[in-house]
Scaffold this active site. Structure first.
Site, PDB file in Angstrom:
ATOM      1  N   GLY A 430      29.285   2.496 -10.308  1.00  0.00           N
ATOM      2  CA  GLY A 430      30.702   2.579 -10.000  1.00  0.00           C
ATOM      3  C   GLY A 430      31.159   4.006  -9.837  1.00  0.00           C
ATOM      4  O   GLY A 430      30.651   4.924 -10.470  1.00  0.00           O
ATOM      5  N   GLY A 432      35.018   6.250  -9.259  1.00  0.00           N
ATOM      6  CA  GLY A 432      36.470   6.160  -9.253  1.00  0.00           C
ATOM      7  C   GLY A 432      37.101   7.524  -9.367  1.00  0.00           C
ATOM      8  O   GLY A 432      36.420   8.554  -9.321  1.00  0.00           O
ATOM      9  N   GLY A 433      38.433   7.529  -9.549  1.00  0.00           N
ATOM     10  CA  GLY A 433      39.152   8.786  -9.611  1.00  0.00           C
ATOM     11  C   GLY A 433      38.843   9.601 -10.835  1.00  0.00           C
ATOM     12  O   GLY A 433      39.071  10.811 -10.861  1.00  0.00           O
ATOM     13  N   GLY A 435      35.720   9.546 -12.500  1.00  0.00           N
ATOM     14  CA  GLY A 435      34.327   9.933 -12.670  1.00  0.00           C
ATOM     15  C   GLY A 435      33.361   8.934 -12.058  1.00  0.00           C
ATOM     16  O   GLY A 435      33.748   7.956 -11.415  1.00  0.00           O
ATOM     17  N   THR A 436      32.058   9.197 -12.295  1.00  0.00           N
ATOM     18  CA  THR A 436      30.979   8.342 -11.814  1.00  0.00           C
ATOM     19  C   THR A 436      30.310   7.683 -13.004  1.00  0.00           C
ATOM     20  O   THR A 436      30.062   8.323 -14.022  1.00  0.00           O
ATOM     21  CB  THR A 436      29.943   9.167 -11.025  1.00  0.00           C
ATOM     22  OG1 THR A 436      30.609   9.831  -9.948  1.00  0.00           O
ATOM     23  CG2 THR A 436      28.842   8.277 -10.478  1.00  0.00           C
ATOM     24  N   VAL A 437      29.983   6.374 -12.847  1.00  0.00           N
ATOM     25  CA  VAL A 437      29.410   5.601 -13.942  1.00  0.00           C
ATOM     26  C   VAL A 437      27.988   5.203 -13.586  1.00  0.00           C
ATOM     27  O   VAL A 437      27.722   4.700 -12.490  1.00  0.00           O
ATOM     28  CB  VAL A 437      30.259   4.357 -14.249  1.00  0.00           C
ATOM     29  CG1 VAL A 437      29.692   3.589 -15.442  1.00  0.00           C
ATOM     30  CG2 VAL A 437      31.703   4.752 -14.520  1.00  0.00           C
ATOM     31  N   LYS A 450      29.458   7.454 -18.284  1.00  0.00           N
ATOM     32  CA  LYS A 450      30.477   7.947 -17.363  1.00  0.00           C
ATOM     33  C   LYS A 450      30.504   9.469 -17.386  1.00  0.00           C
ATOM     34  O   LYS A 450      30.734  10.083 -18.432  1.00  0.00           O
ATOM     35  CB  LYS A 450      31.840   7.387 -17.767  1.00  0.00           C
ATOM     36  CG  LYS A 450      32.994   7.891 -16.908  1.00  0.00           C
ATOM     37  CD  LYS A 450      34.309   7.282 -17.376  1.00  0.00           C
ATOM     38  CE  LYS A 450      35.486   7.822 -16.573  1.00  0.00           C
ATOM     39  NZ  LYS A 450      36.762   7.260 -17.035  1.00  0.00           N
ATOM     40  N   ASP A 547      47.452   2.494 -17.070  1.00  0.00           N
ATOM     41  CA  ASP A 547      46.879   2.176 -15.753  1.00  0.00           C
ATOM     42  C   ASP A 547      46.357   0.742 -15.763  1.00  0.00           C
ATOM     43  O   ASP A 547      45.187   0.482 -15.504  1.00  0.00           O
ATOM     44  CB  ASP A 547      45.770   3.170 -15.396  1.00  0.00           C
ATOM     45  CG  ASP A 547      45.368   3.083 -13.921  1.00  0.00           C
ATOM     46  OD1 ASP A 547      46.129   2.485 -13.124  1.00  0.00           O
ATOM     47  OD2 ASP A 547      44.294   3.591 -13.564  1.00  0.00           O
TER      48      ASP A 547
END
Length: 753
Positions: A430, A432-433, A435-437, A450, A547
């Site tokens: 995954g 996203g805004g 970070g990277t997982v 993460k 969020d």
């Protein structure tokens, strides 16, 4: 020997000062008047009392009995400990006779002035006195004009037609009322007003009443107990010849202890070597004296405070122990082989050896712990100097260690590199805004690792914030933080691995042929509400997510909900004053009130959850970038339909046909409440979770019943009536294109934000 001589000289000096300054009375002074002992600083006769208004006169009454008087009142007793005296205060009285046939007076008033010399050291006690009014339809006032500080108060006492309604020992307004007085009152003007009540001016009411009186007096509260006969007789007035006991506070001089203690050779009144000075509480400036702890007597006389022999007062020591009186205290000893325990006042076996071994063991543990901490400190020294300082980790780490402790694992960089095959791109699950997982395996367990990709100052602080928040959470519907890595330049968090995708994929998945049962979506929504309810109501301190959206609601291996992504979360302020922050979140889910005020509250999460309920009910994304402008916002489109009472125009047909009207209407109303523009009108997450639980029961047990002619395949296609949902199983099923039931296996990109 020199110390003893110096102490003796000091004591003699204090005695000399007291003798010269306060005129210590001689043994010839009269110390008894009637039944009252006259304690110094009070006295009878010249040079027998302390200057400043403490003189007492001893007079004979009409019966030849001696009685003491002070400030124009009969003195009842003196308390040196409380710095009070009790005197008899005049009662303001008004009586009328209704046994004749004469008309009652319309009203009657009488006034009594009860003042004390303002230059005297006496004031009416505001703690021990109450202004008391007795009578029928009686209004009493008490006024004070103390050095320009005016005060006026009073109360009204009422009587019903039936005199039996008045009860003894009750002074709550029916026949009797009371009110307090201000501190420092030395002058009182009591005004009593009796008001005629036409309803009571009947022969039936007056019959047998006779003399009816009304009274008003400032008196000692503890000395008064109301009696109904006070109204119909003159007994209260006759008590002590129209006087009632009152308490006066007294003090020494118009200066504080700090000022008085500077002038021991002057007028300092605390003469006893074992006395202490205390600022008076009844006035703004003044002091009183008391004996020190372990002493009793008269602190205003040299050597007036004597040591208390505690051994002769009760049994301060255990029955098998021995009491030894000491100056200002006492001590207990026990027989040989036993030791006195002060905590429970008993003689217990001597545990010196055990204590010694225990202390030695504790010392070893402390030494080992200190050694371990030093080792860890050296190991992380370089990291603290460089990376900790860069992303706020040093302050955060120290805070968590001192206040919360390390509730998670601190991984090394090598462990995480090995777990992710050196962060190989094939391990990415995954992006996203925040970070990277990556998917990894640590100690045989799958984890999600993460790496924060934003390295500006704000995002560096968000990393520390997310770590602090998640370390405190332990709930079945909240993603669990396993640990973190602090040895790298880019912050890294380690979560539990959640394998079965997101709620967003469940509702808006790429394969449009998949039809997830409505009951499954309701269960997912309810569990998400339970997780958010825990954050709001049970986390300590409460946590605001910031969020909330379907992409942040994950599904584990049992398809249980896990709320994730706390990068925009904050801890609720303890003083209830909200932080003003930069608006963060996802378009389509943001609370309009939050966007205007920049103040994130728990009701901001409620608004976002209301959008999730719309996705469940309508099956559309919150914000479209295409189509008519009026139809792009799911929230606006839904609220317009609700306002026009046309809910059926937005609810998909497969839901309206399969689910009950009550269920659909209930979910729509719940979403409407969550989306209220005024945050104070929105429900709490706890209320939302409870309502979803109720609505799920409508889905599990629908109004439409199965018939004997339906096939098993048709029953399974109905979805909400499936047996798995009746048992609230977490298995998610859907109807495939061939009509057969299949298990969902969503894509594993559950961490995509």
């Amino acid at each position: 020997m020199e110390v003893v001589v110096m102490l003796g000289h000091g004591l003699l000096l204090v005695v000399a000062y007291c003798t010269a300054a306060t005129a210590v009375p001689s043994s010839e002074c009269q110390r008894q008047c009637g039944n009252v002992e006259i304690l110094y600083p009070f006295g009878i006769g010249t040079n027998c009392s302390m200057p400043g208004g403490f003189g007492v006169t001893c007079q004979l009454d009409q019966n030849g009995f001696s009685k003491p008087f002070i400030v124009g009142r009969e003195l009842l007793d003196i308390s040196l400990t409380n710095s009070t005296i009790r005197v008899l205060n005049p009662i303001t009285t008004y009586c009328y006779n209704d046994s004749t046939s004469e008309q009652l007076m319309l009203n009657g008033t009488t006034t009594v002035t009860s003042d004390i010399d303002r230059n005297s050291p006496f004031h009416f006690s505001d703690v021990r006195n109450k202004f008391t009014v007795i009578g029928c339809n009686t209004l009493g006032f008490i006024a004070n004009n103390n050095s320009g500080s005016e005060y006026l108060t009073g109360c009204f006492s009422y009587c019903s037609r039936n005199m039996s309604n008045q009860t003894d020992n009750s002074c709550s307004g029916l026949g009797c009322c009371q009110t307090g007085i201000p501190k420092g009152m030395d002058f009182s003007l009591v005004n009593l007003c009796v008001i005629k009540d036409d309803a009571s001016n009947t022969s039936q009411t007056r019959e047998g009443v006779g003399q009816r009186c009304s009274y008003a007096v400032l008196m000692e509260a503890a000395a008064f107990s109301f009696r109904t006969k006070y109204i119909t007789t003159t007994e209260f007035r006759d008590m002590a010849a129209g006087r009632a006991p009152a308490v006066l506070d007294w003090f020494i001089a118009n200066e504080t202890c700090e000022v008085a203690e500077r002038n021991l050779s002057g007028s300092y009144a605390c003469c006893s070597a074992n006395s202490k000075c205390s600022d008076a509480t009844s006035v703004s400036v003044g002091y009183v004296c008391n004996c020190s702890r372990g002493y009793e007597g008269n602190p205003y006389l040299p050597d007036g405070c004597k040591d208390v022999d505690e051994c002769n007062i009760g049994r301060p020591c255990p029955s098998d122990g021995v009491c030894h009186n000491t100056v200002g205290g006492y001590r207990c000893s026990c027989p040989t082989g036993r030791k006195y325990s002060q905590s429970n006042n008993t003689c217990v076996p001597n545990t010196g050896l055990i204590i010694g071994v225990t202390m030695g063991f504790l010392g070893l543990m402390i030494f080992s712990l200190c050694g371990y901490m030093i080792y860890q400190k050296r190991k992380l020294k370089k990291v603290k100097q460089e990376y900790f300082r860069q992303h706020g980790g040093l302050i955060l780490f120290e805070t968590m260690k001192s206040e919360k402790g390390l509730a998670f694992t601190v991984f090394s960089e090598d462990e995480l590199r090995q777990a992710t095959n050196n962060y190989h791109k094939s391990r990415i699950i995954g992006k996203g805004g925040h970070g990277t997982v990556y998917k990894g395996v640590v100690k045989g367990k799958p984890v999600a690792i993460k790496r924060c990709t934003l390295i500006d100052e704000r995002q560096k602080k968000e990393f520390g914030q997310e770590m602090l928040i998640l370390s405190q959470i332990n709930h079945k519907n909240i993603v669990k933080l396993v640990g973190c890595c602090l040895e790298v330049e880019v912050p890294v968090l380690v979560y539990e691995y959640i394998p079965n995708g997101t709620m967003y994929e469940l509702i808006h998945g790429r394969n449009q042929e998949l039809q997830i049962s409505f009951s499954t979506l309701l269960r997912v929504a309810q569990e998400a509400a339970e997780g958010l309810s825990f954050l709001h109501s049970y986390a300590s301190p409460p946590i605001l997510h910031g969020d909330v959206k379907t992409a942040n609601i994950l599904l584990d291996e049992n398809y249980m909900v896990k709320v994730s992504d706390f990068g925009a979360s904050i801890l609720a302020p303890s003083d209830k004053e909200q932080y003003v922050t930069m608006v963060q979140g996802t378009a389509g889910y943001l609370d309009p009130e939050y966007m205007q005020t920049c103040q994130l509250t728990e009701k901001s999460d409620v608004y976002s959850f209301g959008v999730i309920l719309l996705e469940v009910l309508i099956g559309e994304v919150p914000l479209k970038l295409y189509g008519p402008e009026t139809k792009r916002s799911l929230t606006s489109n839904f609220l317009s339909a609700m306002k026009e009472n046309s809910l059926s125009t937005v609810v998909p047909s497969h839901i309206s046909e399969q689910e009950s009207t009550e269920l659909i209407r209930g979910l729509a109303e719940l979403a409407t409440n969550c989306l209220d523009m005024c945050s104070s009108n929105r429900p709490s997450m706890k209320e939302i979770a409870d309502e979803l639980s109720r609505l799920r029961k409508l889905s599990i047990h629908p109004w439409v019943q199965l018939t004997m002619e339906e096939t098993e395949s048709q029953r399974l296609l109905r979805g909400p009536a499936h047996t798995s949902f009746e048992t609230e199983s977490s298995v998610i099923e859907y109807s495939g294109p061939d009509g057969a039931n299949q298990l969902i296996n969503p894509a594993s990109s559950f961490y995509a934000r």
